[in-house]
Write a protein that holds these residues in place. Structure first.
Motif, PDB file in Angstrom:
ATOM      1  N   SER A 190       0.671  -1.368   0.300  1.00 23.20           N
ATOM      2  CA  SER A 190       0.094   0.210  -0.145  1.00 23.20           C
ATOM      3  C   SER A 190       0.953   1.248  -0.291  1.00 23.20           C
ATOM      4  CB  SER A 190      -0.560   0.383   1.491  1.00 23.20           C
ATOM      5  OG  SER A 190      -0.055   0.217   2.663  1.00 23.20           O
ATOM      6  N   ASP A 191       0.046   2.582  -0.456  1.00 29.57           N
ATOM      7  CA  ASP A 191       1.596   3.520  -0.048  1.00 29.57           C
ATOM      8  C   ASP A 191       2.046   4.194   1.104  1.00 29.57           C
ATOM      9  OD1 ASP A 191       0.547   3.887  -3.163  1.00 29.57           O
ATOM     10  OD2 ASP A 191      -1.679   5.452  -2.136  1.00 29.57           O
ATOM     11  N   ASP A 192       0.781   3.198   2.309  1.00 32.31           N
ATOM     12  CA  ASP A 192       1.318   3.758   3.732  1.00 32.31           C
ATOM     13  C   ASP A 192       2.471   2.587   4.300  1.00 32.31           C
ATOM     14  OD1 ASP A 192       0.061   6.334   4.076  1.00 32.31           O
ATOM     15  OD2 ASP A 192      -2.030   4.844   4.800  1.00 32.31           O
ATOM     16  N   GLY A 193       3.140   1.576   2.868  1.00 31.47           N
ATOM     17  CA  GLY A 193       4.085   0.290   3.400  1.00 31.47           C
ATOM     18  C   GLY A 193       3.550  -1.066   3.794  1.00 31.47           C
ATOM     19  N   ASP A 194       2.024  -0.673   3.965  1.00 30.07           N
ATOM     20  CA  ASP A 194       1.436  -2.709   4.104  1.00 30.07           C
ATOM     21  C   ASP A 194       1.651  -3.041   3.329  1.00 30.07           C
ATOM     22  OD1 ASP A 194       0.876  -1.403   7.151  1.00 30.07           O
ATOM     23  OD2 ASP A 194      -0.551   0.010   6.263  1.00 30.07           O
ATOM     24  N   ALA A 195       1.331  -4.844   3.697  1.00 25.49           N
ATOM     25  CA  ALA A 195       1.630  -5.551   2.664  1.00 25.49           C
ATOM     26  C   ALA A 195       0.545  -6.145   2.663  1.00 25.49           C
ATOM     27  CB  ALA A 195       2.736  -6.888   3.459  1.00 25.49           C
ATOM     28  N   LEU A 196       0.051  -6.138   1.292  1.00 25.28           N
ATOM     29  CA  LEU A 196      -1.427  -6.518   1.269  1.00 25.28           C
ATOM     30  C   LEU A 196      -1.582  -8.327   0.286  1.00 25.28           C
ATOM     31  CD1 LEU A 196      -3.273  -3.129  -0.283  1.00 25.28           C
ATOM     32  CD2 LEU A 196      -3.294  -4.568   2.348  1.00 25.28           C
ATOM     33  N   PRO A 197      -1.808  -9.223   0.264  1.00 26.25           N
ATOM     34  CA  PRO A 197      -1.747 -10.415   0.075  1.00 26.25           C
ATOM     35  C   PRO A 197      -2.492 -10.820  -1.318  1.00 26.25           C
ATOM     36  CG  PRO A 197      -2.632 -10.758   2.074  1.00 26.25           C
ATOM     37  CD  PRO A 197      -2.212  -9.193   2.494  1.00 26.25           C
ATOM     38  N   PRO A 198      -2.073 -11.668  -1.989  1.00 26.08           N
ATOM     39  CA  PRO A 198      -2.939 -12.016  -2.800  1.00 26.08           C
ATOM     40  C   PRO A 198      -4.441 -12.279  -2.337  1.00 26.08           C
ATOM     41  CG  PRO A 198      -0.508 -12.968  -3.696  1.00 26.08           C
ATOM     42  CD  PRO A 198      -1.017 -12.481  -2.144  1.00 26.08           C
ATOM     43  N   GLY A 199      -5.531 -12.091  -2.881  1.00 25.11           N
ATOM     44  CA  GLY A 199      -6.591 -12.450  -2.293  1.00 25.11           C
ATOM     45  C   GLY A 199      -7.903 -11.462  -1.723  1.00 25.11           C
ATOM     46  N   THR A 200      -6.680 -10.381  -1.197  1.00 27.77           N
ATOM     47  CA  THR A 200      -7.955  -9.112  -0.991  1.00 27.77           C
ATOM     48  C   THR A 200      -8.202  -8.968  -1.557  1.00 27.77           C
ATOM     49  OG1 THR A 200      -5.577  -9.053   0.356  1.00 27.77           O
ATOM     50  CG2 THR A 200      -7.012  -6.837   0.248  1.00 27.77           C
ATOM     51  N   GLU A 201      -9.037  -7.963  -1.338  1.00 26.46           N
ATOM     52  CA  GLU A 201     -10.544  -7.559  -2.164  1.00 26.46           C
ATOM     53  C   GLU A 201     -10.316  -5.916  -1.932  1.00 26.46           C
ATOM     54  OE1 GLU A 201     -14.377  -8.814  -1.753  1.00 26.46           O
ATOM     55  OE2 GLU A 201     -13.115 -11.726  -2.616  1.00 26.46           O
ATOM     56  N   GLY A 202     -11.127  -5.197  -2.792  1.00 24.92           N
ATOM     57  CA  GLY A 202     -11.233  -3.285  -2.853  1.00 24.92           C
ATOM     58  C   GLY A 202     -11.610  -3.290  -3.775  1.00 24.92           C
ATOM     59  N   THR A 203     -12.083  -2.008  -3.820  1.00 17.27           N
ATOM     60  CA  THR A 203     -12.575  -1.296  -4.421  1.00 17.27           C
ATOM     61  C   THR A 203     -11.879  -0.071  -5.467  1.00 17.27           C
ATOM     62  OG1 THR A 203     -14.488  -0.665  -3.035  1.00 17.27           O
ATOM     63  CG2 THR A 203     -14.550   0.564  -4.881  1.00 17.27           C
ATOM     64  N   ILE A 204     -12.394  -0.671  -6.526  1.00 16.14           N
ATOM     65  CA  ILE A 204     -11.208   1.296  -7.551  1.00 16.14           C
ATOM     66  C   ILE A 204     -11.399   2.796  -7.513  1.00 16.14           C
ATOM     67  CG2 ILE A 204     -10.853   1.371 -10.213  1.00 16.14           C
ATOM     68  CD1 ILE A 204     -11.224  -0.907 -10.744  1.00 16.14           C
ATOM     69  N   VAL A 205     -10.801   3.625  -7.133  1.00 16.27           N
ATOM     70  CA  VAL A 205     -11.318   5.137  -7.091  1.00 16.27           C
ATOM     71  C   VAL A 205     -10.571   5.810  -8.130  1.00 16.27           C
ATOM     72  CG1 VAL A 205     -11.452   4.244  -4.304  1.00 16.27           C
ATOM     73  CG2 VAL A 205      -9.767   4.573  -4.729  1.00 16.27           C
ATOM     74  N   SER A 206      -9.298   4.998  -8.421  1.00 13.14           N
ATOM     75  CA  SER A 206      -9.565   5.856  -9.235  1.00 13.14           C
ATOM     76  C   SER A 206      -8.649   5.405 -10.601  1.00 13.14           C
ATOM     77  CB  SER A 206      -7.835   7.184  -8.903  1.00 13.14           C
ATOM     78  OG  SER A 206      -7.722   7.807 -10.528  1.00 13.14           O
ATOM     79  N   VAL A 207      -8.526   5.631 -12.213  1.00 14.65           N
ATOM     80  CA  VAL A 207      -8.087   5.028 -13.067  1.00 14.65           C
ATOM     81  C   VAL A 207      -6.984   5.389 -13.818  1.00 14.65           C
ATOM     82  CG1 VAL A 207      -8.604   3.962 -15.799  1.00 14.65           C
ATOM     83  CG2 VAL A 207     -10.025   3.889 -13.826  1.00 14.65           C
ATOM     84  N   TYR A 208      -6.028   5.110 -14.276  1.00 11.86           N
ATOM     85  CA  TYR A 208      -5.013   6.250 -14.475  1.00 11.86           C
ATOM     86  C   TYR A 208      -5.109   6.026 -15.991  1.00 11.86           C
ATOM     87  CZ  TYR A 208      -2.442   7.206 -10.532  1.00 11.86           C
ATOM     88  OH  TYR A 208      -2.254   7.805  -8.979  1.00 11.86           O
ATOM     89  N   ARG A 209      -4.650   6.326 -17.345  1.00 10.24           N
ATOM     90  CA  ARG A 209      -4.920   6.767 -18.611  1.00 10.24           C
ATOM     91  C   ARG A 209      -5.149   5.614 -18.907  1.00 10.24           C
ATOM     92  NH1 ARG A 209       1.459   8.388 -19.988  1.00 10.24           N
ATOM     93  NH2 ARG A 209       1.143  10.734 -18.503  1.00 10.24           N
ATOM     94  N   ASP A 210      -6.763   5.430 -18.801  1.00  7.74           N
ATOM     95  CA  ASP A 210      -7.511   4.456 -19.651  1.00  7.74           C
ATOM     96  C   ASP A 210      -7.480   3.153 -19.056  1.00  7.74           C
ATOM     97  OD1 ASP A 210      -9.040   6.721 -20.778  1.00  7.74           O
ATOM     98  OD2 ASP A 210      -7.310   6.363 -22.326  1.00  7.74           O
ATOM     99  N   GLY A 211      -6.750   2.718 -17.688  1.00  2.00           N
ATOM    100  CA  GLY A 211      -6.643   1.573 -17.202  1.00  2.00           C
ATOM    101  C   GLY A 211      -5.048   0.508 -17.589  1.00  2.00           C
ATOM    102  N   GLU A 212      -4.087   1.913 -17.097  1.00  5.23           N
ATOM    103  CA  GLU A 212      -2.865   1.448 -17.351  1.00  5.23           C
ATOM    104  C   GLU A 212      -2.367   1.348 -15.730  1.00  5.23           C
ATOM    105  OE1 GLU A 212       0.537   4.010 -19.040  1.00  5.23           O
ATOM    106  OE2 GLU A 212      -0.422   3.975 -20.957  1.00  5.23           O
ATOM    107  N   ALA A 213      -3.205   1.937 -14.733  1.00  7.13           N
ATOM    108  CA  ALA A 213      -2.782   1.443 -13.543  1.00  7.13           C
ATOM    109  C   ALA A 213      -3.898   2.014 -12.642  1.00  7.13           C
ATOM    110  CB  ALA A 213      -1.461   2.197 -12.921  1.00  7.13           C
ATOM    111  N   TYR A 214      -4.470   1.462 -12.016  1.00  2.00           N
ATOM    112  CA  TYR A 214      -5.349   2.127 -11.106  1.00  2.00           C
ATOM    113  C   TYR A 214      -5.071   1.995  -9.131  1.00  2.00           C
ATOM    114  CZ  TYR A 214      -7.964  -0.510 -14.924  1.00  2.00           C
ATOM    115  OH  TYR A 214      -8.413  -0.865 -15.654  1.00  2.00           O
ATOM    116  N   VAL A 215      -5.849   2.335  -8.798  1.00  2.00           N
ATOM    117  CA  VAL A 215      -5.812   3.055  -7.504  1.00  2.00           C
ATOM    118  C   VAL A 215      -7.111   2.475  -6.810  1.00  2.00           C
ATOM    119  CG1 VAL A 215      -5.829   4.753  -5.161  1.00  2.00           C
ATOM    120  CG2 VAL A 215      -4.905   5.171  -7.144  1.00  2.00           C
ATOM    121  N   VAL A 216      -6.442   1.356  -5.762  1.00  2.00           N
ATOM    122  CA  VAL A 216      -7.502   0.443  -4.680  1.00  2.00           C
ATOM    123  C   VAL A 216      -7.535   0.867  -3.584  1.00  2.00           C
ATOM    124  CG1 VAL A 216      -8.856  -1.737  -4.657  1.00  2.00           C
ATOM    125  CG2 VAL A 216      -6.904  -0.629  -6.511  1.00  2.00           C
ATOM    126  N   GLU A 217      -8.905   1.034  -2.927  1.00  2.00           N
ATOM    127  CA  GLU A 217      -9.368   0.766  -1.310  1.00  2.00           C
ATOM    128  C   GLU A 217      -9.360  -0.094  -1.295  1.00  2.00           C
ATOM    129  OE1 GLU A 217     -11.536   3.770   1.802  1.00  2.00           O
ATOM    130  OE2 GLU A 217     -12.052   3.643  -0.661  1.00  2.00           O
TER     131      GLU A 217
END
Length: 83
Positions: free
Chosen positions: A32-59
């Motif tokens: 995470s942006d705060d340095g927390d490790a997030l393992p595979p399978g962790t669910e979240g919600t997309i809150v922002s899309v960069y450049r038509d889907g090159e990357a996503y900000v997920v909460e």
């Protein structure tokens, strides 16, 4: 975000059709942006899309309000947001 990390998203990753408020799960471990490790399978919600889907900000709910910038290859769709 450091410049090397920002450049990583400009590489040849395929773009995705995910969009704001889609519920997704990680397919790879990310930090995470705060340095927390997030393992595979962790669910979240997309809150922002960069450049038509090159990357996503997920909460993520745990740790509370964690945000991470994630490449499309590291996400899978769980539930499409209503339009």
């Amino acid at each position: 975000m450091v410049l090397a990390r920002a450049y990583q998203f400009r590489q040849d990753d395929p773009r995705s059709d995910l969009r704001d408020l889609d519920r997704v799960a990680l397919t790879a471990a990310v930090v995470s942006d705060d340095g927390d490790a997030l393992p595979p399978g962790t669910e979240g919600t997309i809150v922002s899309v960069y450049r038509d889907g090159e990357a996503y900000v997920v909460e993520f709910p745990t740790p509370r309000g964690a945000l991470a910038t994630v490449r499309p290859n590291d996400l899978k769709l769980i539930e499409r947001a209503p339009m």
